[in-house]
Structures are given as structure tokens and as C-alpha cells.
Design an enzyme around this catalytic site. Structure first.
Site, PDB file in Angstrom:
ATOM      1  N   LYS A 103       0.949  -1.145  -0.016  1.00  0.00           N
ATOM      2  CA  LYS A 103       0.017  -0.053  -0.001  1.00  0.00           C
ATOM      3  C   LYS A 103       0.864   1.172  -0.003  1.00  0.00           C
ATOM      4  CE  LYS A 103      -2.016   3.407   2.126  1.00  0.00           C
ATOM      5  NZ  LYS A 103      -1.300   4.414   2.815  1.00  0.00           N
ATOM      6  N   ASP A 116      -6.311   1.298   0.416  1.00  0.00           N
ATOM      7  CA  ASP A 116      -6.575   1.360   1.829  1.00  0.00           C
ATOM      8  C   ASP A 116      -7.697   1.238   2.436  1.00  0.00           C
ATOM      9  OD1 ASP A 116      -7.766   3.524   0.976  1.00  0.00           O
ATOM     10  OD2 ASP A 116      -6.661   4.973   1.588  1.00  0.00           O
TER      11      ASP A 116
END
Length: 211
Positions: A120, A138
Site C-alpha cells: 500500500k 487503504d
DNA sequence: ATCCCGAGGG
DNA sequence: CCCTCTGGAT
């Protein structure tokens, strides 16, 4: 969601926010990387409260190493998970010097080899600092994808791969920020503001809220 | 699966 | 009080 629906979904998000940007404060690829590491399980607003003083003290890997873990910790104490993050920031700064001449690498593998940097975080750095069409999934994007039916999956990676398939190319570059901002301000976790949502009619969740 | 862990909202 | 916030490493 059908392809035509997906295209219309992004057309409207793009219309409502023509030039979406990260809300994290940063001044270079390095400070962006540090800010993104700090943002794990924390709000951007909270990170932005701490980073100006931290970056004034250390805005490069060499200065961060010199500053040291204990002082870094003091600067970021108001942010969650601060002990782990302080350790990782100093360690990754050392690695940037040893392996990359003090620069932030442009390759996913090299980014993910840094402590505290996973898929991420690497995706955010690649997108924001280097303009790559990556989508960092996210908590917001995971929720928006699953709730709306835009891209469903059990894991963030599954949602990411699905988004890369269904999002029209012209929207890939900024899809990340459009979805984040939509999740943060409209498709809110506990109390989604469906009454003011521009894609309400395309969404699988419509009608399930009591306003 | 579990740990790391502060601030703000409801 | 409980949930959420641009997760990652073990």
C-alpha cells in the site's frame, strides 16, 4: 457494476474533483515516503500536525539518521504506532543511503524491501512522487469498492487487482485519490452521506442508509 | 491471528 | 465507551 456504470462513476467523481491530490504535507519524495509510513492507521490531519517540525529537523535520510530514533519518536508521539514507526523511519533512511544513494527508489520491489513499507505504501509513493498509475487500497478504498459494488474482494490486494481491470485507462492515474476522497468525505465508514453522493444511483448500497 | 497504539468522532 | 483513521511485520 457494469462497465458503463464504472465509467459513469469515475466521470462524476472526476467532475466533482478535477485535480485531486494527497492531503499529506511533503516537500520531496523522501518526506512523502516518511509521511506515508506515518499515516498507517492514522489520519492525514494527525500526521500533518507532526511532520512540519520533524521535517524542519530532518528533511533528508542523512539528517534523519543523525537525528536518531529517540528524537524521531518525540516528534511523532501524537501519532499511533509511534514506536514502530520511529524505528522504521531511521532504519529505512539508513537503507536509502546504503542502497540507493539517499534517493527514494522507483521500483516497487526496492520500496517494499524497506522496513515499514508494504504494498500500500509503495503504491502511494509510486503514484504521488513518480506519477505511476497505481491504486493503493487503504481502508477507504477497500470500503468504497466493496460497499458500492465497484470492485469487491476479501483482501486489499484482490480489490486492487480488480480495480486495475475495471477502471477505464483515462482515470487510472487519479483513481486512487478520487476514491480516497470520496471515502473520506462522502462514503464515510459509519455514516455514509448518501444524500449528497453523486454516484448514489450507481451504488449497490443505495437505500440501505437511514440518512 | 496478533501486536504495535494516539487522537477524534459519535 | 466503541469505532475509525491512506498498515506492516511476526
Amino acid at each position: 457494476m457494469k462497465p458503463a456504470g464504472v465509467a459513469e462513476f469515475f466521470r462524476r467523481l472526476a467532475e466533482s474533483r478535477p485535480a485531486p491530490e494527497t492531503e499529506l504535507r511533503y516537500e520531496s519524495p523522501y518526506t512523502l515516503l516518511v509521511a506515508v509510513v506515518l499515516s498507517a492507521q492514522a489520519t492525514d490531519a494527525g500526521v500533518n500536525r507532526a511532520t512540519p517540525a520533524l521535517f524542519a529537523a530532518a528533511s533528508t535520510p542523512a539528517k534523519m539518521v543523525k537525528l536518531g530514533e529517540a528524537k524521531v519518536r518525540d516528534y511523532i508521539k501524537t501519532i499511533g504506532l509511534y514506536r514502530t514507526k520511529a524505528k522504521n523511519i531511521v532504519a529505512l533512511s539508513k537503507l536509502l543511503i546504503e542502497r540507493h544513494g539517499g534517493e527514494v527508489p522507483r521500483q516497487r520491489e526496492e520500496l517494499e524491501a524497506l522496513p515499514g513499507v508494504g504494498r500500500k505504501t509503495a503504491n502511494v509513493v509510486l503514484n504521488v512522487a513518480y506519477g505511476e498509475p497505481t491504486i493503493a487500497v487503504d481502508t477507504h478504498i477497500f470500503r468504497v469498492g466493496n460497499r458500492t459494488g465497484l470492485a469487491r474482494g476479501k483482501t486489499p490486494l484482490a480489490v486492487e487487482l480488480k480495480l486495475e481491470k475495471v477502471v477505464p485507462k483515462q482515470y487510472l492515474q487519479h483513481a486512487h485519490h478520487w476514491l480516497i476522497l470520496h471515502g473520506r468525505y462522502t462514503c464515510i465508514a459509519r455514516k455514509p452521506r448518501c444524500f449528497e453522493c453523486v454516484v448514489r444511483d450507481l451504488c449497490a448500497f443505495k437505500g440501505k442508509t437511514v440518512l
